[in-house]
Scaffold this motif. Sequence first.
Motif, PDB file in Angstrom:
ATOM      1  N   PHE A 175       0.810  -1.213   0.000  1.00 28.57           N
ATOM      2  CA  PHE A 175       0.000   0.000   0.000  1.00 28.57           C
ATOM      3  C   PHE A 175       0.846   1.267   0.000  1.00 28.57           C
ATOM      4  N   LEU A 176       2.168   1.098  -0.044  1.00 32.18           N
ATOM      5  CA  LEU A 176       3.052   2.254  -0.122  1.00 32.18           C
ATOM      6  C   LEU A 176       3.374   2.620  -1.568  1.00 32.18           C
ATOM      7  N   ARG A 177       2.758   1.920  -2.529  1.00 33.94           N
ATOM      8  CA  ARG A 177       2.975   2.244  -3.931  1.00 33.94           C
ATOM      9  C   ARG A 177       2.384   3.625  -4.236  1.00 33.94           C
ATOM     10  N   THR A 178       3.027   4.341  -5.141  1.00 33.82           N
ATOM     11  CA  THR A 178       2.529   5.665  -5.499  1.00 33.82           C
ATOM     12  C   THR A 178       1.290   5.549  -6.375  1.00 33.82           C
ATOM     13  N   ASP A 179       0.521   6.628  -6.433  1.00 35.98           N
ATOM     14  CA  ASP A 179      -0.671   6.649  -7.288  1.00 35.98           C
ATOM     15  C   ASP A 179      -0.303   6.469  -8.753  1.00 35.98           C
ATOM     16  N   ASP A 180       0.834   7.009  -9.176  1.00 38.90           N
ATOM     17  CA  ASP A 180       1.265   6.852 -10.570  1.00 38.90           C
ATOM     18  C   ASP A 180       1.564   5.397 -10.899  1.00 38.90           C
ATOM     19  N   GLU A 181       2.185   4.679  -9.960  1.00 35.27           N
ATOM     20  CA  GLU A 181       2.471   3.259 -10.187  1.00 35.27           C
ATOM     21  C   GLU A 181       1.179   2.458 -10.310  1.00 35.27           C
ATOM     22  N   ILE A 182       0.232   2.751  -9.450  1.00 36.76           N
ATOM     23  CA  ILE A 182      -1.051   2.041  -9.487  1.00 36.76           C
ATOM     24  C   ILE A 182      -1.783   2.345 -10.788  1.00 36.76           C
ATOM     25  N   ARG A 183      -1.829   3.616 -11.172  1.00 33.99           N
ATOM     26  CA  ARG A 183      -2.535   4.009 -12.397  1.00 33.99           C
ATOM     27  C   ARG A 183      -1.909   3.334 -13.611  1.00 33.99           C
TER      28      ARG A 183
END
Length: 241
Positions: free
Chosen positions: A147-155
Motif C-alpha cells: 500500500f506504499l505504492r505511489t498513485d502513478d504506479e497504481i494508475r
Amino acid sequence: MKTRTVGEVMTSEVVEARRETSFKDVARLLDGHRISGLPVVDHDDKVLGVISETDLLYRQAMRAETGGERRFRMRPLRRGARAAAAKAAALTAGELMSTPAITVHPQQRVADAARVMERHHIERLPVVDEEDRLIGIATRRDLLRVFLRTDDEIRREVIDEVLTRAMCLPLQTVFVAVNDGMVTLEGRLERRSDIPLTIRLTWRVDGVVGVMNSLTFRLDDTHPPEKHPSHRIAHHWLPER
C-alpha cells in the motif's frame, strides 16, 4: 496481471528459537532484536510453533495471579485450564509456544496472507518451502508495503495490465484517476458484462484501496433479448392423405 507474493515482501533473516531455548533467552531475543514474536523450529528447520510477546506476558501474569506453587490440593482442571496452567509454568520455548503454527508459502499472494492473518488474529506468518522448512517471516508491516505504492504506479498498472492486456480495450476507452490508492474508472465499454470484470481486476492491483465506478455500456448482454411476435416459429400442418 502481476500481483505481489509473500516471497517478495517477507524478511529472509529470521530470528528463531529451538524447543529447548529457555524462557529468559526467548525474552532476550525479542528485546535484543526489537521484534514482537518468533518461530520455534526443530533441528531440521521445520516450524513447530510460534511465540509472541503476548505469550510471555500471559505467563508472567498467570504466575503473579496464582502466586507461584499452591500448597493445597486443587480440583482437576479442564483442558483449557490445564493448557493455561502449563503455559504459566513454561520454562522453555517448546512449553511456551502456540501450536500448531500457521504458515504460508512464498508463492502465495500478499492479499491471501493478509486474510490468513486477519482470520486467525495473528501478527506474523512463518514462510516455509515445499518441505515445510523455514525460509522467512512475513509480518503485518511487510504485507502493508504493497500500500506504499505511489498513485502513478497504481494508475500505470491499471492501464497496462487491466485495461490493455486483460480487457483488450483500445487506448483512451477508459479514463483512470488514482488518489491515495482510490481508483476512479470512467468511460464507455462495449458490453455491460465487462464492467464487473474490469472492477474485480482493478481491485486485485496491489495498492488499490477502493474503486469508484463511473463506467457505462453500449450493449446490455446480461439479459436475453425479448422475442418479437414475428420471431415465433411457424408450424406448418400438412393435410392427411
